[in-house]
Every structure is written in structure tokens, then in C-alpha cells.
Design an enzyme around this catalytic site. Structure first.
Site, PDB file in Angstrom:
ATOM      1  N   TYR A 153      -2.693  -4.395  10.458  1.00  0.00           N
ATOM      2  CA  TYR A 153      -3.503  -3.982   9.313  1.00  0.00           C
ATOM      3  C   TYR A 153      -4.371  -2.818   9.760  1.00  0.00           C
ATOM      4  O   TYR A 153      -5.020  -2.877  10.799  1.00  0.00           O
ATOM      5  CB  TYR A 153      -4.379  -5.143   8.836  1.00  0.00           C
ATOM      6  CG  TYR A 153      -5.294  -4.779   7.683  1.00  0.00           C
ATOM      7  CD1 TYR A 153      -4.768  -4.511   6.412  1.00  0.00           C
ATOM      8  CD2 TYR A 153      -6.671  -4.697   7.855  1.00  0.00           C
ATOM      9  CE1 TYR A 153      -5.596  -4.181   5.351  1.00  0.00           C
ATOM     10  CE2 TYR A 153      -7.514  -4.369   6.789  1.00  0.00           C
ATOM     11  CZ  TYR A 153      -6.970  -4.112   5.547  1.00  0.00           C
ATOM     12  OH  TYR A 153      -7.792  -3.791   4.491  1.00  0.00           O
ATOM     13  N   ASP A 247      -5.685   1.951  16.853  1.00  0.00           N
ATOM     14  CA  ASP A 247      -6.658   1.427  15.910  1.00  0.00           C
ATOM     15  C   ASP A 247      -7.437   0.341  16.652  1.00  0.00           C
ATOM     16  O   ASP A 247      -6.940  -0.764  16.860  1.00  0.00           O
ATOM     17  CB  ASP A 247      -5.942   0.852  14.680  1.00  0.00           C
ATOM     18  CG  ASP A 247      -6.918   0.261  13.662  1.00  0.00           C
ATOM     19  OD1 ASP A 247      -8.093   0.042  14.022  1.00  0.00           O
ATOM     20  OD2 ASP A 247      -6.490   0.029  12.522  1.00  0.00           O
ATOM     21  N   LYS A 275     -16.080  -1.727  12.580  1.00  0.00           N
ATOM     22  CA  LYS A 275     -16.681  -3.043  12.818  1.00  0.00           C
ATOM     23  C   LYS A 275     -17.858  -2.977  13.811  1.00  0.00           C
ATOM     24  O   LYS A 275     -18.950  -2.626  13.396  1.00  0.00           O
ATOM     25  CB  LYS A 275     -15.591  -4.047  13.192  1.00  0.00           C
ATOM     26  CG  LYS A 275     -14.605  -4.147  11.999  1.00  0.00           C
ATOM     27  CD  LYS A 275     -13.693  -5.334  11.948  1.00  0.00           C
ATOM     28  CE  LYS A 275     -13.042  -5.404  10.567  1.00  0.00           C
ATOM     29  NZ  LYS A 275     -11.619  -5.181  10.526  1.00  0.00           N
TER      30      LYS A 275
HETATM   31  C1  LIG Z   1     -10.902  -4.192   9.430  1.00  0.00           C
HETATM   32  C2  LIG Z   1      -9.845  -3.273   9.943  1.00  0.00           C
HETATM   33  C3  LIG Z   1      -9.629  -2.012   9.379  1.00  0.00           C
HETATM   34  C4  LIG Z   1     -10.303  -1.567   8.114  1.00  0.00           C
HETATM   35  O1  LIG Z   1     -11.675  -1.423   8.256  1.00  0.00           O
HETATM   36  P1  LIG Z   1     -12.570  -1.492   6.907  1.00  0.00           P
HETATM   37  O2  LIG Z   1     -13.932  -1.136   7.414  1.00  0.00           O
HETATM   38  O3  LIG Z   1     -12.453  -2.882   6.411  1.00  0.00           O
HETATM   39  O4  LIG Z   1     -12.030  -0.483   5.969  1.00  0.00           O
HETATM   40  C5  LIG Z   1      -8.736  -1.169  10.005  1.00  0.00           C
HETATM   41  N1  LIG Z   1      -8.073  -1.540  11.104  1.00  0.00           N
HETATM   42  C6  LIG Z   1      -8.238  -2.749  11.656  1.00  0.00           C
HETATM   43  C7  LIG Z   1      -7.496  -3.096  12.901  1.00  0.00           C
HETATM   44  C8  LIG Z   1      -9.116  -3.670  11.085  1.00  0.00           C
HETATM   45  O5  LIG Z   1      -9.226  -4.886  11.606  1.00  0.00           O
END
Ligand SMILES: *Cc1c(COP(=O)(O)O)cnc(C)c1O
Length: 443
Positions: A153, A247, A275
Site C-alpha cells: 500500500y 516507501d 507517519k
Molecule cells: C500509510 C501509508 C501511506 C499513505 O500515507 P497517508 O499519510 O495515509 O497518505 C503510504 N505508504 C505506506 C507504506 C503507508 O503505510
């Protein structure tokens, strides 16, 4: 009083009333799908406050919180130094739309922790950071195709929703209506940890702009890379001329001081952060080598902007949070993670329920399966109904787990041995219920 007896005394009248009202004005009563707890077959709890490793719901019930806002709260709720930094910043104004010293200090702090990142650009969400990093990768390579892994994701970016983990997996959705076919046509999907599929997808001239990967995939549940798999990605990127984009929205500043790239010793070209980087406020970033990052406006020609990017409150929270994350903190986070995993494994063994409990420092998932989970398909084959029972029973005993198997548990520095002990005790009872309701699965 047993934990069972206490559970029967928990009331949810206020949460239920708020949910009723919420359903009229918010789709599903929530602002992000997994919060609704539909996949575990119950209504959501409305949170009134957080305190260290605990949350207190609208009815005054207390829970040990293993979600911690899905990752940002590595120090736990309302960490006094973070709150003080945010309050102090707010007194000086909440946003200027002009540069501030804090942004410079934060960029320096990130660069010091993550050697592959010489420059950063801040955004307000991880989704935005991913979208922008991909734009940059496409501009730099002059190519359009992006390779991503099934079950990963990367935020709700149009072209990346196919076979995405997290909320989509939780809802059992393969993708989303409203995404133009032209957006997904440029995405190549590869099963996670599948070296042959990766070789196939990256051989010849695949015209890849980016190989996009969660350094530690945690959105199909936690499914760490097989030994050597991230190295293979590095090679494939070099061979095909694609940028390797990590990511690290979850793994960054969590699994190690410098994230997954430090933990596994593999260096990406671009890194996406989120995060923890907002310390509980909305902030994210992407970064990489100076030569790449200087393609971004206003030095370069790749446009990307944001009204609240580098917001002074978020920057203050980030600096206060990162300031606490020293070697000792990472050792403690790893200890808490392993203690929780060991206790849960023991409780599962005692109940005769086969589980898989992968960990990396600061992350774990409980999969109800007798077999190791190494990819998205395996995660989807787990007994998610057992997970639902497990979650409901934990909640009834004052423990708040991620209400979806396709997510990770997020230990924090606020979790103490007593929180682990309370969780393991509740899990021991909950797993007995799982064994009764789902049966003991045998190989
Ligand atoms: C949470 C998440 C996102 C998206 O971040 P948001 O601040 O919710 O838009 C992207 N990549 C990973 C791996 C995530 O866990």
C-alpha cells in the site's frame, strides 16, 4: 474479578450514539475506512483521549493501544515533550506559507539519519509524497511505467491501488472504481518475494521509471523481505535504468534509526517518509540525492507544491519525536516487540491455535495460519474470521489491536512490560475463545 467479568461491564453507549450521528454525516461514520471495524464485525469505538500506551474511549473505557494512530505515535499518545513543542509552536502561529528554521533543522535531521537522502521536500500526507516521488522518477527517467508489489500500500494514489494492501485488502476490494484505466495501465504488479516474477518483469526493456517497494511491507500484515530480495530489486533497478523507490512511510525511523534501508543495507534512489515524520501531526516527505531532488521546482522543472507543507506545528512535533529516537530507544522498541510476540506465541500454543507471528523491530502481525506467510496470496488465505474473533475478544478485555489482519501492530516507547503483560493475559483468554469458535486447525 476475571478479565471476562470486567469485559461484560464495559459499556459502549456513548460510542454507539456518536456512531449513529456519524453515519449521517460521514460515509461509514469515519474518515478512513479501516477505522469502522467492519472487517471484525463490530462498530467502531470513538476515542476521547490518548495517554502514553493507552486510549480512553467516549464511554471512559481504557485500552492498551497497539494501533497508535497506525504508526506515527512511536512515543505513544500525548508525549509531554511533543505536546509542549506543538503548543509552543502554535503560540507563534500555526502556518505562514513561508520558510521557517524548523524545516531546515528537520531536513538536516532526516539527512543525518538516512544517508541516501541529501535533500527532502515535505508534503502533508504519505499519499501525496508517493504521488510526488513517482512524478519525479518519471521526469528523471523519461519513462512512465511503475512496478509495485501485490499487497503493498502506497497511499490512495490512482495508479497504485491495484492489489493494494491495507484498507482495500481489509474491505476485500481488488481496486477502486473511479480510477481511470489509463492510470493503472502504467502499473506492473509483481508478487512480493517472488524473484522469478521480478526477473521476468524487469528483463528486456520494460521502460520502468520506478520500482516502488515498502522496505518492510506492513500493509498486508507484516511480511518482511526474504533474504536477498531487496538486493535483487537494487540490481533490477540498475539493470533496467529504473529508480529504486523505498516507501518508508511505516518503516522509516521505526525499524532502525535510518529505516529499512539501514536495517537491510540496501540503498534506494528515492525515499518516501510519513507517519513518524509528523510526530502525530499531518506531515510526510520524499527525498534522495541532491541531483535528483534538484529537478523539483523552483530549482528544477518538476512541479509540486502544498499550502501546509512543512507546517510549523508538524515540524515541531517531528523534531521533538526524532530527538527522542536514539540507539537506546531503538533497543527498547525491539525489546517490547519481541516480548509481545513471544507472549502471544505462547498464548497461541497454549490454546492450540496455529499462528504466524513475524516481527521486525517496532512491527508485528498475528496471522492465523499454520504456514509461513511470505506474500499477499498467503496473507489472504489466513483465517481472517479467527482474527476477527481475536480482535473482538481483545477489545472486550481492554486491548485495542489493529482491527484488520492486513495491518501491523505498532509497539511504541510508551508500552511498558505491564502493557505487554496485560495484552498477553487478555490474548490468552481471547485465543481460548478463538479455539472454541474456529476450531483448532491442524496441518
Ligand atoms: C500509510 C501509508 C501511506 C499513505 O500515507 P497517508 O499519510 O495515509 O497518505 C503510504 N505508504 C505506506 C507504506 C503507508 O503505510
Amino acid at each position: 474479578m476475571t478479565t471476562g467479568a470486567r469485559s461484560r461491564q464495559m459499556t459502549a453507549a456513548r460510542s454507539a450514539a456518536l456512531y449513529d450521528e456519524a453515519l449521517r454525516v460521514l460515509p461509514g461514520g469515519v474518515n478512513s475506512p479501516v477505522r469502522a471495524m467492519r472487517s471484525i464485525g463490530r462498530d467502531p469505538l470513538f476515542v476521547a483521549a490518548g495517554e502514553g500506551a493507552e486510549i480512553i474511549d467516549a464511554d471512559g473505557n481504557r485500552y492498551v493501544d497497539w494501533v497508535c494512530s497506525w504508526g506515527p505515535l512511536v512515543l505513544g499518545h500525548a508525549a509531554p515533550d511533543v505536546v509542549a513543542a506543538v503548543v509552543e509552536a502554535a503560540r507563534r502561529g500555526t502556518s505562514y506559507g513561508a520558510p521557517t528554521e524548523g524545516e531546515v533543522r528537520l531536513a538536516q535531521e532526516i539527512a543525518a539519519r538516512v544517508p541516501s537522502v541529501e535533500m527532502v521536500r515535505m508534503t502533508s500526507s504519505g499519499t501525496e509524497a508517493t504521488m510526488s516521488a513517482i512524478r519525479l522518477a518519471r521526469a528523471v527517467t523519461g519513462r512512465e511505467r511503475v512496478l509495485k508489489f501485490k499487497g503493498a500500500y502506497h497511499g490512495h494514489v490512482d495508479g497504485l491501488l491495484a492489489e493494494a494492501g491495507s484498507g482495500l485488502a481489509t474491505q476485500g476490494l481488488p481496486a477502486s472504481p473511479g480510477v481511470p484505466a489509463s492510470a493503472t495501465a502504467l502499473t506492473t504488479l509483481v508478487p512480493w518475494n517472488d524473484a522469478d516474477a521480478l526477473r521476468q518483469a524487469t528483463s528486456g526493456s520494460p521502460e520502468l521509471a520506478a520500482i516502488l517497494v515498502e522496505g518492510v511491507p506492513a500493509n498486508m500484515g507484516l511480511v518482511p523481505p526474504a533474504p536477498g530480495f531487496l538486493e535483487l530489486l537494487r540490481e533490477a533497478a540498475d539493470r533496467s535504468g529504473a529508480l529504486l523507490v523505498f516507501d518508508e512511510v511505516i518503516s522509516g525511523f521505526r525499524v532502525a534509526r535510518g529505516g529499512a534501508q539501514e536495517l537491510y543495507g540496501v540503498t534506494p534512489d528515492l525515499t518516501i517518509m510519513g507517519k513518524i515524520i509528523g510526530g502525530g501531526l499531518p506531515a510526510a516527505a520524499y527525498g534522495g540525492r541532491r541531483a535528483l531532488m534538484e529537478r523539483i521546482a523552483p530549482v528544477g522543472d518538476v512541479y509540486q507544491a502544498g499550502t501546509l507543507s512543512g507546517n510549523p506545528l508538524a515540524v515541531a512535533a517531528a523534531l521533538a519525536t526524532l530527538g527522542r529516537l536514539d540507539d537506546h530507544a531503538y533497543a527498547r522498541l525491539a525489546e517490547t516487540t519481541e516480548a509481545l510476540a513471544a507472549g502471544l506465541r505462547e498464548a497461541a500454543d497454549a490454546a492450540g491455535v496455529p499462528v504466524q507471528l513475524p516481527t521486525v523491530p517496532g512491527l508485528l502481525t498475528v496471522f492465523f495460519s499454520p504456514d509461513p506467510v511470505t506474500d499477499f496470496a498467503a496473507a489472504q488465505e489466513c483465517d481472517t474470521a479467527a482474527y476477527a474473533v481475536f480482535c473482538r475478544e481483545l477489545l472486550a478485555r481492554g486491548v485495542y489491536p489493529p482491527p484488520s489482519q492486513f495491518e501491523a501492530w505498532f509497539p511504541s516507547l510508551a508500552h511498558r512490560p505491564e502493557h505487554v503483560a496485560r495484552t498477553v493475559q487478555a490474548a490468552a483468554d481471547a485465543l481460548q475463545v478463538v479455539a472454541r469458535e474456529r476450531g483448532v486447525v491442524r496441518r
